[in-house]
Scaffold this active site. Structure first.
Site, mmCIF file in Angstrom:
data_model
loop_
_atom_site.group_PDB
_atom_site.id
_atom_site.type_symbol
_atom_site.label_atom_id
_atom_site.label_comp_id
_atom_site.label_asym_id
_atom_site.label_seq_id
_atom_site.Cartn_x
_atom_site.Cartn_y
_atom_site.Cartn_z
ATOM 1 C CE LYS A 192 24.183 58.448 40.501
ATOM 2 N NZ LYS A 192 24.390 57.435 39.451
ATOM 3 N N GLY A 245 20.262 64.135 31.916
ATOM 4 C CA GLY A 245 19.849 62.758 31.639
ATOM 5 C C GLY A 245 18.516 62.738 30.914
ATOM 6 C CB SER A 246 16.161 59.968 30.374
ATOM 7 O OG SER A 246 15.901 59.589 31.708
ATOM 8 N N GLY A 250 14.507 63.043 34.758
ATOM 9 C CA GLY A 250 14.486 64.476 35.079
ATOM 10 C C GLY A 250 13.192 64.878 35.765
ATOM 11 C CD GLU A 267 21.859 68.900 28.453
ATOM 12 O OE1 GLU A 267 20.983 68.317 27.748
ATOM 13 O OE2 GLU A 267 23.052 68.609 28.428
ATOM 14 C CB CYS A 301 21.322 65.452 25.259
ATOM 15 S SG CYS A 301 22.683 66.547 25.639
ATOM 16 C CD GLU A 401 17.033 62.063 23.676
ATOM 17 O OE1 GLU A 401 16.485 61.845 24.771
ATOM 18 O OE2 GLU A 401 18.003 62.821 23.531
HETATM 19 P P1 ADP Z 1 19.425 56.217 31.512
HETATM 20 O O1 ADP Z 1 17.990 55.794 31.666
HETATM 21 O O2 ADP Z 1 19.867 56.251 30.112
HETATM 22 O O3 ADP Z 1 20.396 55.506 32.397
HETATM 23 P P2 ADP Z 1 19.017 58.410 33.308
HETATM 24 O O4 ADP Z 1 18.500 59.748 32.955
HETATM 25 O O5 ADP Z 1 18.131 57.540 34.115
HETATM 26 O O6 ADP Z 1 19.467 57.738 31.968
HETATM 27 O O7 ADP Z 1 20.411 58.567 34.079
HETATM 28 C C1 ADP Z 1 21.153 59.752 34.186
HETATM 29 C C2 ADP Z 1 21.716 59.876 35.587
HETATM 30 O O8 ADP Z 1 20.642 59.938 36.507
HETATM 31 C C3 ADP Z 1 22.584 58.708 36.055
HETATM 32 O O9 ADP Z 1 23.640 59.203 36.855
HETATM 33 C C4 ADP Z 1 21.618 57.890 36.879
HETATM 34 O O10 ADP Z 1 22.267 57.086 37.840
HETATM 35 C C5 ADP Z 1 20.831 58.981 37.547
HETATM 36 N N1 ADP Z 1 19.515 58.594 38.079
HETATM 37 C C6 ADP Z 1 18.689 57.604 37.644
HETATM 38 N N2 ADP Z 1 17.549 57.577 38.369
HETATM 39 C C7 ADP Z 1 17.644 58.575 39.282
HETATM 40 C C8 ADP Z 1 16.786 59.076 40.329
HETATM 41 N N3 ADP Z 1 15.605 58.526 40.581
HETATM 42 N N4 ADP Z 1 17.212 60.133 41.055
HETATM 43 C C9 ADP Z 1 18.405 60.714 40.809
HETATM 44 N N5 ADP Z 1 19.259 60.290 39.853
HETATM 45 C C10 ADP Z 1 18.892 59.234 39.106
#
Ligand code: ADP
Length: 497
Positions: A192, A245-246, A250, A267, A301, A401
């Protein structure tokens, strides 16, 4: 510039987009629309304008993709020898190299990053597929001495169906560093990509099937995190999740994975220190610090977002850094000069809010500190390269961050204070040090809490070096042979003879 690259850049600049971008999910080796029929748009951050539409997926699309991946796990893929898997990965590596210009131009349009950086990412992906192509048939277990009446051996078996949740800052390279080892290990996948940057992952999936992957081995569902990502992570048909991601997302992913006890690699973020001791090579260190924070406009990151500098060289160094930062002109990624945009208006607003809070708290802003007015940069989402002095170890600028082109400066009086400052956040992703004193550099490397440490060169290493974080930066490792083992489950077998 190659003829192909020049043609693609010209097309993108003239039309604002590229012809023939994929727009569906990639499921069972075909591009398909969402079950719901919904679509969404992707934006060119350098112009602040939509340039292409793609499927907006949700749980129903995820169900289809996971079913395809599960079926493929039991299909011809499971009977291929590791060497044959490696050959497919090697063919993919060569095909990516042949189409590098298109991957790079699409990545620049979608993420905003400078074209040279996107080309560097693609070169890294070519190398990653070659690396794991060679590793596929070297994934052996162990034999364990149990005495003359027993034989004990271990097997590295594929974890099954692996899910990848990919962020928007390094769309292709993050996808590849999960896909290549998972395939080498014999897994099947559902990926995804971030909703901001779906295209290069879709292109990669199509290319891998052209290189010989059997149907359904690699599936891609595009759409938002809330609709598609959450459904994927929670799916009982998934055996392993790699999330990049964030921290906040996470944590959500970790809670969701707990439901089915799904294996997990996280990560997450960082607030990584770059330590400059007074005896360092100042020219090399200056360039190192600039690259560590302004590459990809700081949206990394592992960015070196905290400069920790010994007082003796602080003034001289800061003068140099300010001059270098001011020379970085905000420019569209395709023009390949200066500094690129921030990926989204939401992220731009977050970066600006961090700096505004620091300004209100009385922090000294040495340069930058503002959004670039859209009319001054072709309508794009740009933030000025910024350097701010911290007020103390608890300053939010030290602890939080920002994920943008904002360098926090901490001035220390000696090596011991530098090490203490380096360790004094809740993150532990990477750490760098510049010094001519190698004994101190190695002492730093062994003392600092970080997943990887760079001595006299930031972002060094490439695919062969394991990468990942500790504490709030996450756990588990990508890249290297450790990255390959993330996609394996170890089985011990003992025979009485
Ligand atoms: P940002 O807030 O900067 O968009 P995220 O960490 O939320 O960073 O996004 C990183 C990835 O996680 C993206 O592919 C996003 O679509 C996905 N994502 C966001 N929310 C969820 C969730 N609840 N479950 C799984 N994946 C998610």
């Amino acid at each position: 510039m190659s003829v192909e690259k020049a043609r693609l850049v010209e097309e993108a600049q003239r039309t604002g987009t590229l012809a023939n971008l994929p727009r569906g999910h990639f499921i069972s080796s075909h591009f398909v629309p969402s079950v719901s029929g919904r679509e969404m748009e992707s934006f060119d951050p350098g112009r602040g304008a939509a340039f292409a539409s793609f499927a907006a997926g949700d749980g129903e699309d995820v169900d289809r993709a996971v079913a395809a991946a599960r079926a493929a796990l039991a299909g011809p893929w499971s009977r291929l020898s590791p060497a044959a898997r490696g050959e497919i990965l090697m063919r993919a590596s060569r095909l990516i190299a042949e189409r590098a210009a298109r991957f790079a131009v699409v990545e620049t349009l979608d993420s905003g990053k400078r074209l040279a950086e996107a080309e560097g990412d693609v070169a890294g992906v070519v190398r990653a597929f070659a690396y794991y192509a060679g590793a596929a048939d070297k994934l052996h277990g162990d034999n364990v001495p149990l005495g003359s009446d027993h034989v004990g051996v271990t097997f590295e078996e594929p974890v099954g169906v692996a899910a990848q949740i990919v962020p928007w800052n390094y769309p292709l390279s993050t996808a590849a560093r999960g896909i290549a080892p998972a395939l080498a290990a014999g897994c099947t996948l559902v990926v995804k990509p971030a909703e901001q940057t779906p295209f290069t992952t879709l292109m990669l999936a199509e290319l891998l099937h052209e290189a010989g992957l059997p149907e359904g081995v690699l599936n891609v569902v595009v759409g938002t995190g809330g609709d598609a990502g959450a459904a994927l992570v929670a799916h009982p048909g998934i055996d392993h999740v790699t999330f990049t991601g964030s921290v906040a997302t996470g944590q959500r992913v970790m809670r969701s994975a707990a439901e089915h006890v799904t294996r997990l690699v996280l990560e997450l973020g960082g607030k990584s220190p770059v330590v400059l001791l007074a005896d360092c090579d100042l020219d090399a260190a200056t360039e190192g610090v600039i690259e560590a924070i302004f590459e990809n406009a700081g949206q990394i990151c592992s960015a070196g977002s905290r400069l920790i500098v010994e007082e003796a060289i602080a003034e001289q160094l800061l003068d140099r850094l300010v001059a270098r930062a001011q020379a970085l002109r905000p420019s569209h990624g395709l023009s390949d000069a200066g500094i690129g945009p921030i990926n989204s208006p939401a992220q731009l607003a977050r970066v600006a809010a961090h700096v505004e809070r620091a300004r209100a708290a009385g922090n000294r802003i040495l340069t930058g500190g503002a959004i670039v007015p859209p009319e001054a940069c072709g309508g794009g989402w740009f933030y000025q390269p910024t350097i701010v002095q911290a007020q103390g170890p608890d300053d939010p600028l030290v602890q939080e961050e920002i994920f943008g082109p904002v360098l926090t400066v901490q001035i220390v009086s000696d090596f011991e204070e530098a090490v203490a400052a380096a360790n004094a956040t809740r993150y532990a992703l990477v750490a760098g040090i510049y010094t001519r004193d190698h004994a101190r550099a190695w002492r730093f490397a062994r003392t600092v809490d970080a997943g990887q440490v760079y001595i006299n060169e930031f972002f060094a290493g490439g695919v062969a070096m394991p990468f990942g974080g500790n504490r709030k930066s996450g756990f588990g490792r990508a890249k290297g042979m450790a990255g390959l083992r993330s996609y394996c489950k170890l089985k011990s077998v003992v025979a009485r003879i």
